[in-house]
Write a protein that holds these residues in place. Sequence first.
Motif, PDB file in Angstrom:
ATOM      1  N   TYR A  72     -16.990  14.701  25.376  1.00  0.00           N
ATOM      2  CA  TYR A  72     -17.607  13.588  24.669  1.00  0.00           C
ATOM      3  C   TYR A  72     -18.152  12.572  25.681  1.00  0.00           C
ATOM      4  O   TYR A  72     -17.701  12.546  26.825  1.00  0.00           O
ATOM      5  N   PRO A  73     -19.117  11.742  25.271  1.00  0.00           N
ATOM      6  CA  PRO A  73     -19.701  10.751  26.188  1.00  0.00           C
ATOM      7  C   PRO A  73     -18.677   9.829  26.852  1.00  0.00           C
ATOM      8  O   PRO A  73     -18.886   9.377  27.964  1.00  0.00           O
ATOM      9  N   ASN A  74     -17.543   9.601  26.189  1.00  0.00           N
ATOM     10  CA  ASN A  74     -16.509   8.737  26.776  1.00  0.00           C
ATOM     11  C   ASN A  74     -15.647   9.478  27.798  1.00  0.00           C
ATOM     12  O   ASN A  74     -14.687   8.922  28.316  1.00  0.00           O
ATOM     13  N   GLY A  75     -15.973  10.758  28.073  1.00  0.00           N
ATOM     14  CA  GLY A  75     -15.236  11.537  29.066  1.00  0.00           C
ATOM     15  C   GLY A  75     -14.122  12.386  28.495  1.00  0.00           C
ATOM     16  O   GLY A  75     -13.554  13.224  29.195  1.00  0.00           O
ATOM     17  N   PHE A  76     -13.780  12.197  27.238  1.00  0.00           N
ATOM     18  CA  PHE A  76     -12.728  12.964  26.579  1.00  0.00           C
ATOM     19  C   PHE A  76     -13.194  14.417  26.448  1.00  0.00           C
ATOM     20  O   PHE A  76     -14.258  14.678  25.902  1.00  0.00           O
ATOM     21  N   ALA A  77     -12.415  15.371  26.998  1.00  0.00           N
ATOM     22  CA  ALA A  77     -12.805  16.784  26.977  1.00  0.00           C
ATOM     23  C   ALA A  77     -11.783  17.602  26.194  1.00  0.00           C
ATOM     24  O   ALA A  77     -10.570  17.422  26.354  1.00  0.00           O
ATOM     25  N   VAL A  78     -12.280  18.510  25.347  1.00  0.00           N
ATOM     26  CA  VAL A  78     -11.408  19.357  24.534  1.00  0.00           C
ATOM     27  C   VAL A  78     -11.832  20.822  24.624  1.00  0.00           C
ATOM     28  O   VAL A  78     -13.008  21.130  24.778  1.00  0.00           O
ATOM     29  N   ARG A  79     -10.843  21.682  24.568  1.00  0.00           N
ATOM     30  CA  ARG A  79     -11.041  23.109  24.315  1.00  0.00           C
ATOM     31  C   ARG A  79     -10.548  23.294  22.887  1.00  0.00           C
ATOM     32  O   ARG A  79      -9.381  23.048  22.594  1.00  0.00           O
ATOM     33  N   LEU A  80     -11.432  23.697  22.015  1.00  0.00           N
ATOM     34  CA  LEU A  80     -11.125  23.737  20.592  1.00  0.00           C
ATOM     35  C   LEU A  80     -11.082  25.174  20.110  1.00  0.00           C
ATOM     36  O   LEU A  80     -12.059  25.922  20.273  1.00  0.00           O
ATOM     37  N   LEU A 114     -17.422  15.770  13.760  1.00  0.00           N
ATOM     38  CA  LEU A 114     -17.257  15.595  15.195  1.00  0.00           C
ATOM     39  C   LEU A 114     -18.217  16.536  15.917  1.00  0.00           C
ATOM     40  O   LEU A 114     -18.462  17.655  15.467  1.00  0.00           O
ATOM     41  N   GLU A 115     -18.741  16.089  17.053  1.00  0.00           N
ATOM     42  CA  GLU A 115     -19.707  16.895  17.804  1.00  0.00           C
ATOM     43  C   GLU A 115     -19.170  18.280  18.138  1.00  0.00           C
ATOM     44  O   GLU A 115     -19.911  19.263  18.075  1.00  0.00           O
ATOM     45  N   ALA A 116     -17.907  18.386  18.506  1.00  0.00           N
ATOM     46  CA  ALA A 116     -17.336  19.672  18.905  1.00  0.00           C
ATOM     47  C   ALA A 116     -17.290  20.672  17.753  1.00  0.00           C
ATOM     48  O   ALA A 116     -17.220  21.873  17.987  1.00  0.00           O
ATOM     49  N   ASP A 117     -17.338  20.197  16.521  1.00  0.00           N
ATOM     50  CA  ASP A 117     -17.273  21.072  15.347  1.00  0.00           C
ATOM     51  C   ASP A 117     -18.646  21.546  14.870  1.00  0.00           C
ATOM     52  O   ASP A 117     -18.739  22.470  14.067  1.00  0.00           O
ATOM     53  N   ARG A 118     -19.708  20.925  15.331  1.00  0.00           N
ATOM     54  CA  ARG A 118     -21.027  21.135  14.717  1.00  0.00           C
ATOM     55  C   ARG A 118     -21.559  22.557  14.817  1.00  0.00           C
ATOM     56  O   ARG A 118     -22.188  23.044  13.884  1.00  0.00           O
ATOM     57  N   GLU A 119     -21.333  23.229  15.945  1.00  0.00           N
ATOM     58  CA  GLU A 119     -21.824  24.612  16.074  1.00  0.00           C
ATOM     59  C   GLU A 119     -21.205  25.496  14.997  1.00  0.00           C
ATOM     60  O   GLU A 119     -21.901  26.255  14.325  1.00  0.00           O
TER      61      GLU A 119
END
Length: 131
Positions: A72-80, A114-119
């Motif tokens: 995410y732009p705030n630097g928060f990184a996830v493996r989902l 959430l951006e990570a869910d969009r795909e």
Amino acid sequence: MITVTAGILTDGDRVLICQRRVGSRFSLKWEFPGGKVEDGETPEGCLRRELREELAIEAEVGPEIHRTEHRYPNGFAVRLLFFRVRRFSGTPSNLAFERIEWARRDELPGYDFLEADRELVDRMARGEGNV
């Protein structure tokens, strides 16, 4: 990078989606239920625990159906890791969210996910594969 699990619960052509609470990180964004994997916990065990804590259901976690990494732009990184929930006992009760809804797959892109869910949301809306 943290590892997060998410469950895809379906009822016919509808999917259970959850809206984050006002004032939380990513306030009012939509997501699939789940959460962070804790030390010593398997992803499947994490998802069962999170579904119990967030929705008061006991779930049979099926196969992993999608995986992504996102920063995410705030630097928060996830493996989902997204898993199909084969079946569950109990009726989902909202214990942790602003709202929960059963939404039709073709309606999913209309929610502010959430951006990570969009795909995955887009794939589900198109009816692709085993999603």
